[in-house]
Design an enzyme around this catalytic site. Structure first.
Site, PDB file in Angstrom:
ATOM      1  N   CYS A 144      45.880  76.557  12.538  1.00  0.00           N
ATOM      2  CA  CYS A 144      45.574  75.927  13.834  1.00  0.00           C
ATOM      3  C   CYS A 144      44.578  74.778  13.660  1.00  0.00           C
ATOM      4  CB  CYS A 144      45.007  76.997  14.759  1.00  0.00           C
ATOM      5  SG  CYS A 144      44.243  76.379  16.260  1.00  0.00           S
TER       6      CYS A 144
ATOM      7  N   CYS B   6      41.464  75.135  15.785  1.00  0.00           N
ATOM      8  CA  CYS B   6      40.577  76.190  15.253  1.00  0.00           C
ATOM      9  C   CYS B   6      39.752  75.625  14.101  1.00  0.00           C
ATOM     10  CB  CYS B   6      41.392  77.381  14.776  1.00  0.00           C
ATOM     11  SG  CYS B   6      42.377  78.167  16.070  1.00  0.00           S
TER      12      CYS B   6
END
Length: 107
Positions: free
Chosen positions: A30, A33
Site C-alpha cells: 500500500c 501506508c
C-alpha cells in the site's frame, strides 16, 4: 509498536479489554501506508498512553472484514474493550490528520 501475529491475534480481545489501544491497519504493498509509516514512531511517542498495534491487512483479512476495514491505512481506537473512534478510509493520511483524529477521540 507491537505487530499483530497469530499468537497475539488469539488474545486480541483480551488485550483490548483494558487500557488504551490504537490498531493501525496497513499492508506492505500500500503506497499510502508506506507514506505514513515513517512518522508512526513520532505519533507513538506523542501518545504514550496508547499501545499501538500494527495489523497487516492481508494476514488478517477476516479481522478486517469483521471490523469493516475497507481501506488502508486506517486507525481504530479502543479504550477498555470498547471502540471509541475510527479513521477508516482509503485516503492518504498525514501525521497531522492522524494526530487530529487521536486528539478528537481523546477529548
Amino acid at each position: 509498536m507491537e505487530i499483530l501475529d497469530q499468537a497475539s491475534y488469539q488474545n486480541l480481545k483480551q488485550t483490548l479489554a483494558t487500557g488504551k489501544h490504537i490498531l493501525f491497519f496497513t499492508a506492505d504493498w500500500c503506497p499510502d501506508c508506506r507514506f505514513i509509516k515513517p512518522v508512526m514512531p513520532e505519533i507513538e511517542a506523542d501518545y504514550p498512553d496508547y499501545q499501538f498495534i500494527q495489523v497487516d491487512r492481508d494476514e488478517f483479512i477476516d479481522l478486517c472484514q469483521e471490523m469493516g476495514i475497507m481501506g488502508i491505512p486506517s486507525f481504530v481506537i479502543y479504550q477498555d474493550g470498547k471502540e471509541t473512534g475510527r479513521f477508516v478510509n482509503k485516503d492518504r493520511k498525514t501525521k497531522k490528520q492522524v494526530e487530529d483524529f487521536i486528539d478528537s477521540v481523546a477529548a
